[in-house]
Every structure is written in C-alpha cells, then in structure tokens.
Scaffold this active site. Structure first.
Site, PDB file in Angstrom:
ATOM      1  N   SER A   1       0.662  -1.189   0.153  1.00 32.33           N
ATOM      2  CA  SER A   1       0.005  -0.100  -0.144  1.00 32.33           C
ATOM      3  C   SER A   1       0.704   1.432  -0.035  1.00 32.33           C
ATOM      4  CB  SER A   1      -1.114   0.065   1.126  1.00 32.33           C
ATOM      5  OG  SER A   1      -0.277  -0.279   2.378  1.00 32.33           O
TER       6      SER A   1
ATOM      7  N   HIS B   1      -5.309  -4.795  -0.599  1.00 28.54           N
ATOM      8  CA  HIS B   1      -5.546  -3.991  -1.831  1.00 28.54           C
ATOM      9  C   HIS B   1      -5.760  -4.392  -3.259  1.00 28.54           C
ATOM     10  CE1 HIS B   1      -4.504  -0.207   0.450  1.00 28.54           C
ATOM     11  NE2 HIS B   1      -4.028  -0.757   1.332  1.00 28.54           N
TER      12      HIS B   1
ATOM     13  N   LYS C   1     -11.716  -1.992   0.742  1.00 30.23           N
ATOM     14  CA  LYS C   1     -11.188  -1.235  -0.152  1.00 30.23           C
ATOM     15  C   LYS C   1     -12.297  -1.123  -1.456  1.00 30.23           C
ATOM     16  CE  LYS C   1      -7.511  -1.300   2.264  1.00 30.23           C
ATOM     17  NZ  LYS C   1      -7.318  -1.915   3.505  1.00 30.23           N
TER      18      LYS C   1
END
Length: 558
Positions: A315, A343, A375
C-alpha cells in the site's frame, strides 16, 4: 524500472539491454509504448514458465542533491525544535500546549524522547494535512468541513464552511462501491430494517446469522477455495489470526514493507521472525535455505512450520508481489504462504479476483488467502480463505471469532451485493465494466505522471500510485496547495516512510472519469511546478491519446 519475469532468470533482462540491480530490480530506467511492445515479445519467449504477463515496476533512485537537501531539511527542523524547546522551558514561546504540565512532571513519560520531540516540533507543523472531517460519501468527490487552528495545529475549530466537490484521490474506493445510491446501498438498507445495525454477540454465541454463513460460501466461491471465514475488522483479521497459525518453534518470513497488521500478528504469535528485502527472491530464498540447513537457534531442531507473509499490492509502494516466484520457493522448501490481498482483491485480475488471478495461478497453491472488504467492496471487515480443514481449525482457535462481535448485517449486505456485482451474478455487466475502467484509469494516470516528469513508484497495473515528495517542507505544502485547488490527496512522511522518501499517495478509482483525472493531473502538474517536484531524470515521450489496450486483461494464448 524493472521489467522482469523472475529474479533467477536474467536472460530476459539481457535480451532487452537492461542490467538488473542488486535486488533483481532495474533502477533508473524508463519505458515507453514502443519499448513495451518489444519487451512483450522477448518476455514470452524467455520466461513463460513462471509469468504469463509482463511484470513492469518503477523505483527510480532518489537524486543525490534531493537526498542531501532532504537530510538538511530535517536537520534544520531538529535545530529549530531544540530552540523552541528551550524557549518553552523559559516560557518565552506564546503557545503553551507543548509545555509539560506541572502536575505531570513526576509521572513516567508515555512516549520515548525522540517520538515526543518529533511529534511536538515536526509533526505539528503539518498536522492540518490529515484528519479532515468529511461530511459526505467518500466517492469520486467528497465534501468536508473547513477548520482552522489558532495554536499552531494543536487544536482545531470549525469555521462553519463546507467545501464541496473535492476530487477524491486518497480513498481506497477502487471499484467505486463506496456510494450511497444503487443496488448495494439499497441492499444494506433492507438488511438494516430486517436484522438491525448490530448483532451484539460473537459468532460462537448468539451472533451467527444465516447471512454470515451465506456470505462465507459466496466468498469461498469468489476466491475459488474450499471454505472461507469473514471477520468484522480488517486489521484484526491479520493481527488476531496469525497467532492462531504460528507459535513458538515456528518461523515467520516477512517482507520488510508488510502492513502493520501483519507485523503485529507475527509479533503476537511468539514465532521467530526474519525479514527479507522487499520483493527480493534471492533474500527470501537465502532465509529459507538457512532455515532448512540450520533449524532453530541453539537446538538446531527443524522448524515446526515456516510461514511466508506477503501482500498482494503493497500500500505504500504500489508494487505487486512476485507471487509466481514465491509459490515456486514455497514448493521447493515446503513452506506455507500467507497472502494479504487487502488492496489487490477486486482491483487486479480480469474478473477482480486479485493477484492470484492476475498472474494466472491456481488458488490452491496459496495456503492462506486473506483480504479485506474495506477497499474494493466499499464496506468493512475481512476474510480468510483456504482448505476446509484449515478454516474449521480457525473457527475454534481464532481470537477474532471467539471474542469479537460478528460482522454487522448492513455491512454484510454491502459486501454481498458488491461481490455479486463483480461476479456478474446481479445480471448486469457493471462489475466487469468497473474492473476494466479501473485498469484504464490506472494505466492512463501512471503514464501521464511519468510524462510530466514526476518520480512515481510501483507496478504499472497498481491503482496505488506513490509520487515522491522527499523534503519535509513539501509534505504539508503539497497537501495544502492541492486542497486549495479542490483536489484531496494523502501525503505521507517519516516514520511511516523512510526519512528521505516522503510521498503523496494517489488511489485511483473506477468512479473517476477521464475528465476528473485530466483536471487532477493539470493541478498536480501546476503544483509540481510551483513546488519543484518534477525530480525524474528520465524523459518519457508523451504518447498519443489512444484507446486502452484491451489485451491488458486477456489471457495469453499458449
């Protein structure tokens, strides 16, 4: 920039005239469309055994002058910090918030000296760059309440003014499901009316709803694994489950840039932890080989278990894990792989199934598949998937299951509805189109940033785009100047990054239109010129604006 299909095989690098660096990555090299086309041809012929697609990442080295000026900047801030502490001690400085209270002087300090010094003298200078109070859905645009400070960012006051229509380049809303309209929001509302907002119990007691079990089956089907579990908090999915998987006598091999939740989970497990260089397969293999040869310290007994912890998309770096090589090493040395797809799930792969699908791998080769719903799914919580016997073991040994309140019903419905949309089970093509739009936006944004002369990190297909700022004074300046122009960004500095690698982190979303991205890029270029942020020493020729290459997510034919 690295263009590779494996650290061990250097023929691909040699064929393209690129010399690999110490860690198998190629630095200080730029790429344009003509080179990409040439590389793809050489790539297929050289390394088809591990990678089915080109692996292109960029990590341009910090220019020497910038590094020196950055260290000087922190040195000057430190000197001024000590000067301000002297003025506080003699009650010369007007702001008294940083001064220790008389009644607290006999107490043991809560923080270490340097942490305390850094917070009051450096962090407080740019504290206004974070914690903006949003008052809308964090979609492609958001609204926030303006605030100001009269005591050098120690406290804030609301001005009463709401700033509207700020383009959001900071939220992890990759597929645009963070919204308050549409089928997902409607499903969450219906679940609230039927089940309420909270469950008020753990899964082992009175908090196991039928929807929990249905969602777990849906997640297992989406991941192509035998079974799955869902948890109410993404951070705790890592930190509270890793201790159930490893303990004393086990060895954990962790990437040096792993998320704090993975690091905390590894520490809580009581296992021996060894760190390998980021995405460096030589470093990992050396640790694996040493672990097999030497065994445990002192006794030299074999390790009970060797667990490799990695992320799908890192990230802070925007890089993608070299999963094919890790799986090859895992099989060679009989280790286990724990893959955190917080992610990457939803954001990578032709159908959004993450980094495993992105590389065309078999999900069965990854022992533990972890991810979050915070996310791409626009919700909260996390999951773990794998073999059925492994999941049943976790049900009785995971602290997140035994002691934590189970996932909220409206959150479950948000996850379920968005996952159905991604899988195409809602009868529409919305999910597929969003995945493709995210890929288009990512490639376009990264290409334009390179053309403008910025140093950006990460993989070409990663929607996380770090742009290097370096100098401490430019951290707050960039965030403020962007916000003045109605662009919301996240800026990051030490200690979250190395001291000379401060950066702005852009998160691209399928909800962004081309007009939004063009407007944001224009502002970024303007602010970049103002603050002199275009550090790249490589010139990337502007390419013709052409339609997105639709072969990006097509499977390569044998």
């Amino acid at each position: 920039m690295t263009v590779s299909a494996g650290n061990k095989n250097e023929d691909c690098h040699a064929a393209n005239g690129v010399k690999p660096g110490k860690n198998g990555m190629v630095r200080n090299h730029h790429i344009h469309h003509q080179y990409q086309q040439q590389e793809k041809k050489a790539y297929h012929s050289s390394n088809g055994e591990l990678y089915r697609r080109p692996f292109v990442e960029s990590f341009e080295e910090t220019p020497m002058l910038v590094a020196v000026l950055t260290y000087m900047g922190y040195g000057i801030l430190t000197i001024f910090g000590y000067l301000r502490d002297f003025m506080r001690e003699w009650k010369i400085e007007n702001c008294h918030n940083a001064r220790e209270r008389e009644e607290q002087k006999d107490f043991v300090p809560l923080y270490q000296d340097f942490e305390n010094f850094y917070t009051r003298n450096i962090y407080m200078r740019i504290r206004d760059s974070w914690n903006k109070p949003l008052c809308s859905v964090p979609g492609a645009k958001f609204d926030f309440v303006e605030q100001n400070s009269k005591d050098y960012n120690w406290t804030f006051e609301y001005t009463g003014r709401v700033v509207k229509g700020v383009i959001n380049l900071g939220s992890y809303n990759y597929l645009g499901f963070g919204e308050n309209t549409g089928s997902c929001a409607d499903a969450a509302g219906e679940a609230t009316m039927k089940y309420g907002v909270g469950v008020a119990s753990t899964r082992h007691e009175m908090g196991n709803l039928d929807r929990h079990e249905e969602l777990e089956k849906q997640v297992a089907s989406f991941l192509c694994v035998e079974s799955a579990m869902v948890f109410g908090m993404g951070f705790a999915t890592n930190s509270m489950n890793i201790p159930a998987l490893a303990g004393k006598g086990c060895l954990i091999l962790s990437d040096e840039l792993n998320h704090a939740s993975l690091v905390l989970g590894a520490r809580l497990s009581g296992s021996t932890i060894r760190v390998f260089k980021h995405n460096n397969m030589q470093s990992l293999e050396k640790l694996l080989r040493d672990a097999i040869v030497h065994g445990q310290p002192r006794t030299h007994r074999p390790w009970k278990k060797i667990l490799i912890l990695v992320e799908g998309i890192f990230s802070m770096e925007g890089s993608i894990v070299r999963l094919p090589e890790i799986i090859a090493l895992k099989k060679k040395y009989k280790a286990y792989v724990y893959l955190d797809e917080a992610h990457s799930i939803g954001a990578l792969g032709p159908t959004g199934r993450g980094v495993v699908e992105y590389f065309g791998l078999d999900a069965k080769d990854v022992d533990i598949m972890m991810g979050t719903f915070t996310k791409s799914f626009g919700a909260a919580g996390g999951y773990i998937g794998g073999r059925k016997d492994f999941i049943e073991f976790l049900r009785t040994h995971s602290h997140s299951t035994i002691y934590a309140t189970s996932m909220s019903p409206p959150v479950m419905e948000q996850v379920s509805a968005s996952m159905k949309c991604i899988m195409g089970e809602d009868g529409t093509s919305i999910g597929r189109l969003r995945i493709q739009r995210l890929a288009e936006n990512t490639v376009y944004f990264r290409r334009r940033m390179l053309e403008m002369g910025f140093i950006i990190y990460g993989n070409n297909d990663s929607p996380v785009v770090p742009m290097m700022l370096y100098m401490p004074a430019k951290i707050g300046a960039f965030g403020r100047e962007m916000l003045k122009r109605n662009i919301g960004v996240v800026v990051v500095g030490f200690p979250a990054t190395p001291i000379i690698e401060s950066r702005a982190r852009f998160c691209i979303s399928a909800a962004h239109t081309k007009e939004m991205l063009d407007g944001a890029l224009l502002v970024i270029s303007e602010v970049g010129d103002l603050l002199q942020l275009k550090y790249s020493r490589h010139k990337v020729l502007p390419s013709l604006d052409r339609p997105f290459d639709e072969t990006t997510y097509e499977e390569n034919e044998e």
